[in-house]
Design an enzyme around this catalytic site. Structure first.
Site, short mmCIF file in Angstrom:
data_model
loop_
_atom_site.label_atom_id
_atom_site.label_comp_id
_atom_site.label_asym_id
_atom_site.label_seq_id
_atom_site.Cartn_x
_atom_site.Cartn_y
_atom_site.Cartn_z
N ASP A 8 0.87 -1.16 0.00
CA ASP A 8 0.00 0.00 0.00
C ASP A 8 0.92 1.23 0.00
O ASP A 8 2.12 1.13 0.30
CB ASP A 8 -0.89 -0.03 1.24
CG ASP A 8 -1.78 1.19 1.35
OD1 ASP A 8 -2.48 1.52 0.39
OD2 ASP A 8 -1.75 1.85 2.43
N ASP A 10 -0.22 5.11 0.87
CA ASP A 10 -0.47 6.19 1.83
C ASP A 10 -0.51 5.65 3.26
O ASP A 10 -1.23 4.71 3.57
CB ASP A 10 -1.78 6.89 1.49
CG ASP A 10 -1.74 7.51 0.11
OD1 ASP A 10 -0.74 8.17 -0.21
OD2 ASP A 10 -2.70 7.32 -0.66
N ASP A 184 -1.36 -0.28 6.18
CA ASP A 184 -1.64 0.39 7.45
C ASP A 184 -3.10 0.30 7.87
O ASP A 184 -3.44 0.65 9.00
CB ASP A 184 -1.29 1.87 7.34
CG ASP A 184 -2.29 2.62 6.45
OD1 ASP A 184 -3.08 3.41 6.98
OD2 ASP A 184 -2.28 2.37 5.23
#
Length: 225
Positions: A8, A10, A184
């Protein structure tokens, strides 16, 4: 046989949200009406954090903003955005993690819900060739129309897009002895759940709790959260 490492972007490889920061950059530089845009941008960002975001609604808001400008002007603005916002956020621990997989000759892919216009130069800055991102529709001249092409690359959509992308390469996720995914957010649990090595990376509260119950490793690339 190569392994595959999925990232991922961001809040995983970046300590910021590139999509949100792009919107703030446009408002700050006067490219859009600052007050109205910042309010809508913050509303969408709060929905994303809460896991209630409608990805199509958000993407067509973001892509509609891009459609206001010719591509040459967008590219110039993006280079300024890279210098001002993104390059200072390209931190060494994230670079080192990506590079460790590149050094191992893993197939490295960034897979993000953010659109390709915003993220392609960021993937390049990490030295990553392969990017799966939300695809903006373009007209014959290459300008962004404001519409999303296909389905969003978020949540379970990441699984769908990854499977389609691998099939185009003549591959399947099960072909890889080990498959890593670093994220995250709890929004990425569908993809985290099907790889051999899910890694909760700078996890938010919901993903941290899920990772702990599943026994997944938890790492922090930036300041301890």
């Amino acid at each position: 046989m190569r392994n595959i490492a999925l990232f991922d972007l961001d809040h995983t490889l970046l300590p910021i949200d590139s999509d949100y920061e792009w919107g703030q950059f446009l408002a700050r530089t006067g490219a859009v009406d600052a007050k109205a845009f910042e309010r809508r941008n913050r509303e969408f960002f709060a929905q994303y954090q809460a896991g209630t975001l409608d990805p199509v609604e958000y993407l067509e808001f973001a892509l509609g903003t891009l459609a206001q400008f010719p591509r040459s002007e967008l590219d110039a603005m993006h280079e300024e955005f890279m210098d001002e916002v993104i390059r200072p956020a390209l931190l060494q621990p994230a670079h080192d993690l990506v590079q460790s997989h590149l050094d191992d000759d893993d197939l490295v892919v960034i897979i993000t819900a953010t659109n390709r216009f915003v993220t392609a130069p960021i993937a390049h800055a990490f030295g990553v060739e392969h990017l799966i991102a939300a695809e903006p529709e373009r007209d014959a001249a290459g300008n962004i129309t404001g519409k999303l092409r296909g389905v969003p690359t978020s949540g379970a959509g990441k699984v769908t897009h990854l499977q389609q992308w691998l099939a185009q390469q003549g591959m399947h996720l099960d072909d890889f002895p080990r498959s890593y995914f670093y994220s995250d957010s709890q929004n990425d649990i569908p993809l985290l759940s099907i790889v051999t090595d899910p890694v909760a990376t700078n996890p938010n509260t919901k993903l941290r709790a899920h990772a702990e119950t599943q026994g997944w490793p938890i790492i922090h690339l930036f300041d301890e959260q």
